[in-house]
Motif scaffolding. Structure first.
Motif: not given
Length: 529
Positions: A135-147
């Motif tokens: 499961l790939r999650t992009p960075s949806l916020s400046r404070k969070l990394p892509a995962v």
């Protein structure tokens, strides 16, 4: 280069369906050609830092893709001996007597993952390849990394009823059958061939917290045959409202699964979908993330797109899981996504269970409350779509979450009190109506009851003739109600424990237990008494 926020502004989210939110996020990310400088691989390995404000996740740098929707670069691989599986959670297949699903997670890509199973912890001869759902999650916020997360699943079919099995999960370099890995062996028991006495537990709205962890440990002490989770599972999406300030942090799932593993590695953890579990990035209806993380019975109306809708029979109890996002008036992001197919399936499935001579009781669980006086009130959409079907098929018990309290009704018939059911009383659904339980005190911040309405529970009963509350209408407006059915109210962390008795005199003995272990409610359901 700083990654811009791609969250959905509140002014838009208010009038967008989940499918529209999904399209918005994908299109916005595609236009900006955004991918945070590296993918982060999430994994609270061994549960380290579980409740300390950090996920304890392991990270691995990987090349930046040119486009967020382009094929990713090859995953980073490390020596399999250094990668420990975590977050094991079990679920039944459609037939709990012969089918079980084992799911787990690894913090990094591994080679040839598998499940070992056998009759003894030292006899794990059967080896079953695992399915990988990354499961790939992009960075949806400046404070969070892509995962990037790796979820693994193995299906066990053809098991023997009423049998204890031992299992281990591994991959190349990590063999659970080896002596140095013996501490990772888990166990489970299939449903019996014939009905017998057992216990199941239930709650909703758990999240990651010390209170959630405490509830899990108390549940383990009940030795349940399975556990029902009525939605709002981990709160990776903290508000579910699509605000610019929203934080969707996929790593919270790692924390949750590590937290829950102590119970879910041996107790099938049967979940359904709440409003916080609609995660717009992954799929048009928001359930792509749930499909990657869970393997649930595939006998619902559309298992590929609605994983939280299914049923199973354990002993003399038929259990039905529903997705109330489909009918909710309060939170309509997914309202009507099934085009009525879920409700038609529910009618048909309840009829099948009632026609089954081996089924004494039918229990239904879902997220949004049919009857509650707490913060979210009652959902008129649930009442309009499903309550008539519950009455038609004489459902014995309905379990909800959504409101972060414990509240239990009298027996309700035709929208009114069919029979008062004080603490310790017995009720007959064929005569009195249905008891509805809100068990939303699993671990997330607690709610309260209307102003001036005090808690009323075992040992501290403060009965009221009526409570001023409300229900949501089709226009998404709260319509005031003066209700007489609110019988037990408890503002505290808690869960439900149901003891099921089979035989000549079957019954459900329903108890609510507080985080302290204190019992705050109990009543009995007996049909045709």
């Amino acid at each position: 280069m700083e990654t811009p926020d791609v969250g959905i502004p509140e002014r838009l989210a208010r009038r967008m369906t989940m499918a529209e939110q999904h399209e918005y996020l994908r299109a916005k990310l595609s236009r900006r050609r955004v991918l945070a400088g590296s993918f982060a691989t999430a994994g609270a390995a061994g549960g380290l830092g579980l409740l300390a404000g950090s996920s304890g996740s392991a990270y691995a740098e990987r090349p930046t893709a040119a486009h967020p929707l382009a094929a990713p670069a090859a995953p980073v691989r490390v020596d399999g001996r250094l990668v420990a599986p975590f977050g094991r959670h079990l679920a039944f297949g459609a037939d709990p007597r012969t089918q079980l699903r084992v799911s787990w997670q690894v913090p990094l890509a591994v080679k040839s993952p598998y499940l070992r199973v056998g009759p003894k912890p030292w006899e794990l001869g059967q080896k079953i390849p695992a399915e990988v759902r990354d499961l790939r999650t992009p960075s949806l916020s400046r404070k969070l990394p892509a995962v990037e997360q790796y979820y693994l699943h193995a299906a066990l079919d053809g098991l023997r009823p009423g049998t204890t099995y031992y299992y281990g999960v591994g991959h190349d370099g990590f063999d659970p059958a080896s002596p140095e890995r013996s501490g990772t062996i888990g166990t489970f028991r299939t449903a019996p061939a014939r009905p017998e006495k057992f216990v199941f537990t239930a709650f909703g709205d758990q999240g990651v917290s010390y209170h959630a962890l405490a509830n899990d440990q108390l549940i383990l002490g009940q030795n349940p045959s399975f556990h029902l989770h009525a939605g709002d599972i981990c709160y990776a999406d903290t508000t579910g409202h699509g605000k610019d300030t929203d934080k969707y942090d996929a790593r919270v799932w790692d924390q949750f699964l590590a937290q829950t593993e102590s119970v879910a590695k041996s107790v099938p953890w049967m979940v359904t979908t709440g409003n916080h579990d609609m995660e717009a990035w992954y799929s048009p209806n928001g359930y792509g993330g749930q499909s990657a993380r869970w393997s649930l019975p595939d006998n619902g109306f559309d298992p590929a797109n609605a994983p939280g809708v299914y049923s199973f029979r354990y002993g003399n109890v038929g259990v039905v899981a529903l997705d109330a996002n489909d009918v909710s008036y309060e939170i309509p992001a997914n309202k009507g996504y099934s085009d009525g197919r879920q409700t038609a399936w529910l009618d048909r499935r309840l009829g099948e269970l009632r026609a089954d001579d081996d089924v004494d009781f039918v229990v239904v669980f879902f997220h949004h409350c049919a009857y509650s006086t707490s913060t979210h009130g009652s959902d008129g959409g649930v009442r309009d779509a499903w309550v008539p079907l519950f009455a038609k098929h004489q459902v014995d018990l309905v379990i909800n979450g959504h409101n972060h309290v414990y509240e239990r009704t009298d027996a309700i018939k035709g929208g009114e009190v069919g029979r008062p059911v004080p603490v310790g009383a017995s009720t007959d659904p064929t005569r009195d109506g249905i008891v509805y339980v809100t068990a939303g005190g699993a671990g997330k911040d607690l709610y309260g009851f209307p102003a001036g309405v005090k808690d009323s529970y075992e040992g501290r009963v403060k009965d009221r003739e009526s409570v001023l509350s409300f229900h949501w209408t089709k226009l998404r407006l709260p319509d005031p109600d003066t209700v007489e059915w609110s019988r037990v109210r408890y503002t505290g962390f808690s869960f439900l424990a149901v003891e099921v008795t089979a035989g000549a005199h079957p019954r459900l003995t329903v108890s609510a237990l507080a985080e302290s272990g204190e019992r705050v409610d109990h009543f009995e359901i007996v049909r045709g008494a």
